[in-house]
Motif scaffolding. Structure first.
Motif, PDB file in Angstrom:
ATOM      1  N   ILE A  54       0.826  -1.220  -0.206  1.00 59.12           N
ATOM      2  CA  ILE A  54      -0.096   0.041   0.089  1.00 59.12           C
ATOM      3  C   ILE A  54       1.119   1.344  -0.015  1.00 59.12           C
ATOM      4  O   ILE A  54       0.526   2.280  -0.376  1.00 59.12           O
ATOM      5  N   GLN A  56       2.501   2.746   2.548  1.00 60.67           N
ATOM      6  CA  GLN A  56       2.372   3.501   3.539  1.00 60.67           C
ATOM      7  C   GLN A  56       3.525   3.163   4.765  1.00 60.67           C
ATOM      8  O   GLN A  56       3.238   2.070   5.404  1.00 60.67           O
ATOM      9  N   ARG A 107      -1.867  10.632   5.346  1.00 62.10           N
ATOM     10  CA  ARG A 107      -1.245   9.862   4.093  1.00 62.10           C
ATOM     11  C   ARG A 107       0.234  10.308   4.159  1.00 62.10           C
ATOM     12  O   ARG A 107       0.617  11.443   4.910  1.00 62.10           O
ATOM     13  N   ILE A 180      -4.387   0.958  -4.656  1.00 65.22           N
ATOM     14  CA  ILE A 180      -4.341   2.105  -3.424  1.00 65.22           C
ATOM     15  C   ILE A 180      -2.793   2.575  -3.496  1.00 65.22           C
ATOM     16  O   ILE A 180      -2.742   3.623  -3.293  1.00 65.22           O
ATOM     17  N   ASP A 184      -4.147   6.100  -4.545  1.00 65.62           N
ATOM     18  CA  ASP A 184      -5.246   6.008  -3.663  1.00 65.62           C
ATOM     19  C   ASP A 184      -6.580   6.896  -4.021  1.00 65.62           C
ATOM     20  O   ASP A 184      -7.798   6.451  -3.806  1.00 65.62           O
ATOM     21  N   GLN A 185      -6.160   8.140  -4.550  1.00 64.01           N
ATOM     22  CA  GLN A 185      -7.318   8.885  -5.155  1.00 64.01           C
ATOM     23  C   GLN A 185      -7.999   8.337  -6.096  1.00 64.01           C
ATOM     24  O   GLN A 185      -9.299   8.357  -6.116  1.00 64.01           O
ATOM     25  N   ALA A 194     -10.590   2.909   0.824  1.00 59.94           N
ATOM     26  CA  ALA A 194      -9.183   3.112   1.127  1.00 59.94           C
ATOM     27  C   ALA A 194      -8.690   2.617   2.522  1.00 59.94           C
ATOM     28  O   ALA A 194      -7.992   1.949   2.797  1.00 59.94           O
ATOM     29  N   THR A 195      -9.394   3.390   3.366  1.00 55.88           N
ATOM     30  CA  THR A 195      -9.114   3.306   4.870  1.00 55.88           C
ATOM     31  C   THR A 195      -9.391   1.858   5.405  1.00 55.88           C
ATOM     32  O   THR A 195      -8.639   1.402   6.139  1.00 55.88           O
ATOM     33  N   LYS A 198      -6.772  -0.252   4.151  1.00 56.10           N
ATOM     34  CA  LYS A 198      -5.352  -0.029   4.833  1.00 56.10           C
ATOM     35  C   LYS A 198      -5.365  -0.809   6.308  1.00 56.10           C
ATOM     36  O   LYS A 198      -4.398  -1.180   6.654  1.00 56.10           O
TER      37      LYS A 198
END
Length: 300
Positions: A54, A56, A107, A180, A184-185, A194-195, A198
């Motif tokens: 992802i 992140q 983000r 994502i 992600d947008q 997306a949340t 994640k």
């Protein structure tokens, strides 16, 4: 898919070789180092599902490893080992939900910096409530397994972790993770929550890291505040980057490589950190795709 099958074949072949190793390697110290490498490999690959797929970067993965280890320290004397493993995973998941809900709405660098705060808070709490946690001395853990038993338990957990993560990565969920990570947008515009995805990756990684933390406590026969330290958090990020992010197997390979490198440099203690850092920087500069990417390039 075909790629997952090939990856799993490599995993099974490597696991088979490692399972046979104690027939030739009788030295308990070498087995102990290989056990630690397998535990770190579980930790690093569980980090990769959120950070590699992802995108992140999570600097706080030590929270889940540490909570699994402390759950072992608290519950080990009172519960059978199977329930201790379960408690380690559940505790890590609870913390993942507590950390995940506020953090994963952020983000990029904001997420990374926020996740970094949580292990530091827990490390400070472990020092503060010394009546419960033992403070800087930590808690002594009695392992129900022998050295050889721990070696095979860590290998079995690593095999299960890689199997689960590869299955997830190659499924529709894994493809959504990548979408994502790429944008992600655009994924949210296509109707992806997306949340929630994640958080799913966060919780899965946390559960596996919690299990690794249980074995880590059994292996060291001790758990202390340093489990939450910055060194633990950054070690895993470095293992993931050196091994190859977004591959699941790369971070596991990175964990083995850096753990064995660190131990082999004990003979030159004065220059150990300098050599270790130099090798690490060279790896990142020469193989930007990581060791797994290098292996793939050589196979081509």
């Amino acid at each position: 898919g075909r790629r997952a099958a090939i990856s799993m074949t490599w995993v099974l072949a490597a696991a088979g070789c490692l399972a046979l190793l104690p027939l030739w390697v009788k030295n308990p110290y070498y087995l102990s180092v290989l056990t630690l490498a397998a535990i770190y490999a579980v930790f690093a690959s569980s980090w990769d599902i959120l950070s590699g797929y992802i995108g992140q970067i999570n600097f706080g993965h030590a929270v889940f490893f540490g909570t699994g280890a402390y759950a072992t320290g608290f519950l080990g004397p009172h519960l059978p080992a199977v329930l201790v493993f379960l408690a380690g995973a559940v505790t890590a998941v609870v913390f993942a939900l507590l950390v995940g809900f506020p953090c994963l709405k952020l983000r990029g660098p904001y997420l990374s910096l926020t996740t970094l705060v949580f292990p530091l808070i827990l490390e400070r709490l472990a020092f503060t409530f010394r009546g419960v946690t033992g403070g800087e001395y930590g808690i002594t853990v009695v392992s129900p397994l022998s050295g050889l038993g721990l070696y095979y338990a860590s290998l079995a957990l690593l095999l299960a972790t890689l199997g689960i993560l590869l299955a997830v990565a190659e499924s529709r969920i894994g493809r959504t993770f990548r979408a994502i990570g790429d944008d992600d947008q655009a994924a949210m515009a296509a109707g992806v929550n997306a949340t929630r995805f994640k958080l799913g990756a966060f919780v899965l990684g946390a559960a596996l890291a919690g299990l690794g933390g249980v074995l880590y406590a059994y292996h060291l026969r001790h758990v202390g505040p340093e489990t939450f330290g910055l060194f633990t958090s950054f070690s895993i990020v470095i293992m993931g980057i050196v091994g190859g992010m977004g591959t699941i197997l790369g971070p596991a390979l990175g964990a083995y490589f850096l753990t064995l490198l660190g131990e082999s440099l004990r003979e030159v203690e004065t220059y150990r950190l300098m050599i270790y850092s130099a090798v690490m920087i060279l790896c990142v500069m020469l193989f930007p795709q990581g060791l797994w990417g290098l292996g793939r390039a050589l196979r081509r």
